[in-house]
Write an enzyme that holds these catalytic residues in place. Structure first.
Site, short mmCIF file in Angstrom:
data_model
loop_
_atom_site.label_atom_id
_atom_site.label_comp_id
_atom_site.label_asym_id
_atom_site.label_seq_id
_atom_site.Cartn_x
_atom_site.Cartn_y
_atom_site.Cartn_z
N ASP A 109 11.38 23.14 17.27
CA ASP A 109 12.32 22.61 16.41
C ASP A 109 13.58 22.63 16.71
O ASP A 109 13.80 23.27 16.00
CB ASP A 109 12.19 23.28 15.34
CG ASP A 109 10.33 22.93 14.76
OD1 ASP A 109 9.70 23.84 15.00
OD2 ASP A 109 10.40 22.92 14.07
N TYR B 213 15.09 15.51 16.70
CA TYR B 213 15.32 14.71 15.15
C TYR B 213 16.24 13.84 14.48
O TYR B 213 16.98 13.54 14.20
CB TYR B 213 16.29 15.82 14.96
CG TYR B 213 15.97 17.15 13.79
CD1 TYR B 213 15.46 18.04 15.05
CD2 TYR B 213 14.93 17.01 12.56
CE1 TYR B 213 14.64 19.23 15.01
CE2 TYR B 213 14.32 18.12 12.69
CZ TYR B 213 13.80 19.51 13.50
OH TYR B 213 12.67 20.33 13.58
N ASN C 211 6.34 16.51 13.75
CA ASN C 211 6.55 15.24 12.09
C ASN C 211 7.43 14.23 12.93
O ASN C 211 7.96 13.31 12.68
CB ASN C 211 6.19 16.19 11.18
CG ASN C 211 7.43 17.82 11.03
OD1 ASN C 211 7.72 17.76 11.68
ND2 ASN C 211 8.67 16.24 9.88
N HIS D 23 2.24 22.13 16.17
CA HIS D 23 3.60 21.76 15.05
C HIS D 23 3.57 22.60 13.79
O HIS D 23 4.45 23.60 13.52
CB HIS D 23 3.61 20.60 14.93
CG HIS D 23 5.56 21.04 14.22
ND1 HIS D 23 6.52 21.31 15.26
CD2 HIS D 23 5.47 20.17 13.40
CE1 HIS D 23 7.74 21.17 14.46
NE2 HIS D 23 6.88 20.61 13.23
N HIS E 275 6.75 24.22 3.61
CA HIS E 275 5.78 23.63 4.23
C HIS E 275 4.92 24.71 4.19
O HIS E 275 4.16 24.67 4.92
CB HIS E 275 6.36 23.62 5.87
CG HIS E 275 7.26 22.28 5.88
ND1 HIS E 275 7.64 21.17 5.65
CD2 HIS E 275 8.58 22.89 6.78
CE1 HIS E 275 8.75 20.42 6.23
NE2 HIS E 275 9.19 22.01 6.91
N HIS F 41 7.83 23.74 13.18
CA HIS F 41 7.28 23.58 12.41
C HIS F 41 8.51 23.92 10.69
O HIS F 41 9.46 23.83 10.00
CB HIS F 41 6.29 22.84 11.66
CG HIS F 41 6.21 22.42 10.54
ND1 HIS F 41 7.10 20.81 10.16
CD2 HIS F 41 5.46 22.02 8.68
CE1 HIS F 41 6.92 19.80 9.41
NE2 HIS F 41 5.94 21.10 8.18
N VAL F 42 8.36 25.18 10.76
CA VAL F 42 9.02 26.30 9.63
C VAL F 42 10.68 26.93 10.77
O VAL F 42 10.22 27.13 11.20
CB VAL F 42 8.20 26.97 8.88
CG1 VAL F 42 9.05 27.87 8.05
CG2 VAL F 42 7.06 26.65 7.88
FE FE2 Z 1 8.57 20.25 12.22
#
Ligand code: FE2
Ligand code: NAG
Ligand code: NAG
Ligand code: NAG
Ligand code: NAG
Ligand code: NAG
Length: 469
Positions: free
Chosen positions: A169, A201, A235, A320, A330, A357-358
């Site tokens: 991330d 991002y 994501n 992920h 999440h 993800h987190v």
């Molecule tokens: Fe993510």
């Protein structure tokens, strides 16, 4: 006799009550929630004119140079770069101290996203490299040439030491730059990065501003042009935007980042495996179908039995979305995939699972929840020495900021959690031992804020939990 019966029933009841109290104690008595106090400030993206985003000088100069493993064993490298003025050459010129200069040809591609048109994206695989050898390579032949180098991994084998970096991330904020700098200056010296998804991002900017993919490519070049990053799709790689007429998921990601998925008989670039030194690395996709009968499910079902622990003792899985996550972000997003695959991970004794993800850090004990089915009510994760350790390392530093809100009390399975930006290293020593360390960005480069000696699940399946000792 009747009296005896009553008192033994009372005794049994006391035992039952005690048992419940004890198991509650196990459930509630979590590991460590770090008391480290960081400055709480929003992550801010580096401005477009930052040093890290500088376009290299010269006509049609290659930019966003990045490499990844190009086959299953580590004898091939995929070299990728972008040119802007014209397509230019797809040739990579490469050599080592022991070999003459050789050339490899690749392909060029472009894509459009809403009103954005990409530069010329080149991907060239160079093959038949020697293990454990430093290679120099040149791209931009015919116009502005740029030279880089990488070191191939040692030949795959059970006792080959190797150090992986772990980043997730990342994004392109000032904190992202700190994370990358700390990784580069960590004396543990990562040799390849296992990247657990969410790269640029770009998608959180207006119209998924794909210029952000280009700036991210220039920002990360200083590391990924010199050592492979093993990619996992997150994501933020989906870029599904029907409101912009963009309905093909993963379009920018798949055009820009190639992976050697065919080498592991995968049929899509979102799930695949590579062997590197003494590790077998399986990359999974939280955002591709994984249910029964799906391509990913069929592939993983065939893949896990292929892992030969005599050759690669360390079995590492990247994905992920985490399965075990005690933050209020999440929460349970990984649950459906856990239900599908956790029994396999326990059966095949996966050593460690890394997820992102987190936007925080968390490490679990070895636990599983495989006894659970939808009728037996056994729904609490239990200690399980055949289960992996789950590590969430989604704290690269992106614009969305830190996840600070945690579930309370800390679940027993959570060994350590902290909402700070950072990275980790997984340092394999031999077939039995690996040293793992997580680094927070506020500390000195050599400081590990959380660490653990991993004992290999195949060769040394001894309890390695950090709370039990
Ligand atoms: Fe993510
Ligand atoms: C990013 O980090 C590098 C290395 O520490 C530094 O030279 C550079 O100035 C930083 N750039 C920004 C925009 O923070
Ligand atoms: C794309 O469209 C947006 C507005 O919808 C505009 O601000 C931007 O400048 C356009 N970009 C290009 C490359 O045309
Ligand atoms: C597993 O790897 C070892 C060591 O490389 C090798 O000797 C053995 O034949 C392999 N087993 C299988 C089933 O391929
Ligand atoms: C933390 O998350 C919980 C659950 O979503 C929510 O009820 C609570 O208000 C949040 N606390 C803060 C400080 O945001
Ligand atoms: C494996 O590495 C560990 C940690 O460095 C060391 O203690 C152990 O002796 C090594 N095992 C062998 C067989 O060399």
């Amino acid at each position: 006799m009747a009296k005896m019966g009553t008192s033994s029933r009372v005794a049994a009841a006391i035992v039952v009550v005690l048992g419940i109290v004890l198991s509650l104690a196990v459930v509630c008595n979590g590991g460590k929630t770090s008391s480290f106090v960081r400055k709480v400030e929003k992550a801010v993206d580096m401005p477009l004119d930052s040093d890290v985003f500088k376009v290299p000088p010269g006509y049609n100069a290659p930019q966003q140079v990045h490499i990844t493993q190009g086959d299953q064993l580590g004898k091939a490298v995929i070299v990728s770069w972008v040119t802007v003025e014209e397509p230019g050459s797809n040739t990579v010129l490469y050599w080592s101290a022991y070999s003459k200069k050789q050339k490899s040809e690749g392909k060029v591609t472009t894509y459009k996203f809403y009103n954005y048109t990409s530069g010329y994206i080149h991907h060239t695989t160079i093959r038949n490299l020697k293990f454990n050898t430093k290679y120099y390579y040149v791209v931009g032949i015919g116009h502005t040439e740029r030279q880089f180098w990488f070191i191939t991994p040692p030949e795959v084998g059970p006792d080959v030491p190797y150090t992986f970096g772990l980043i997730g991330d990342l994004g392109q904020s000032f904190d992202s730059n700190k994370t990358l700098t700390h990784y580069e200056l960590n004396p543990q010296k990562g040799q390849a990065v296992l990247f657990v998804g969410d790269l640029s991002y770009a998608d959180i900017h207006p119209n998924h501003d794909n210029v952000k993919w280009d700036t991210w490519g220039r920002f990360t070049e200083r590391s990924v042009a010199y050592q492979p990053w093993i990619w996992t799709a997150g994501n933020h790689e989906i870029d599904f935007a029907p409101e912009l007429g963009e309905t093909k998921p993963f379009k920018p990601y798949t055009h820009r980042y190639h992976v050697p998925y065919k080498a592991s008989q995968s049929t899509a670039p979102f799930w695949y495996s590579v062997k590197r030194a003494s590790a077998y690395i399986i990359v999974l996709s939280s955002y591709s179908a994984y249910g029964k009968y799906t391509p990913q499910n069929q592939w993983l079902g065939k893949e896990l039995p292929k892992v030969n622990r005599s050759e690669t003792p360390w079995l590492i899985v990247l994905m992920h979305s985490p399965w075990y996550n005690s933050y209020n972000y999440h929460y349970m997003e990984g649950e459906t995939m856990r239900v599908m695959y956790e029994t396999w991970f326990v059966k095949y004794k996966v050593d460690v699972v890394f997820a992102g993800h987190v936007h925080a850090y968390e490490r679990t004990e070895r636990i599983s929840n495989v006894a659970y089915n939808i009728v037996n009510g056994i729904c609490i994760p239990v200690k399980d020495q055949s289960a992996p350790v789950y590590i969430t390392i989604g704290d690269g530093g992106n614009l969305e900021g830190l996840a600070t809100n945690m579930t309370e009390p800390q679940p027993a399975y959570s060994a350590y959690r902290e909402a700070s930006f950072g990275h980790a290293t997984f340092d394999i020593k031999n077939r039995t031992h690996a040293y793992y360390g997580w680094h927070r960005n506020q500390d000195g480069y050599a400081v590990t804020a959380d660490s653990m000696w991993f004992f290999n699940r195949y060769y040394h399946p001894v309890d390695d939990s950090t709370s039990a000792q």
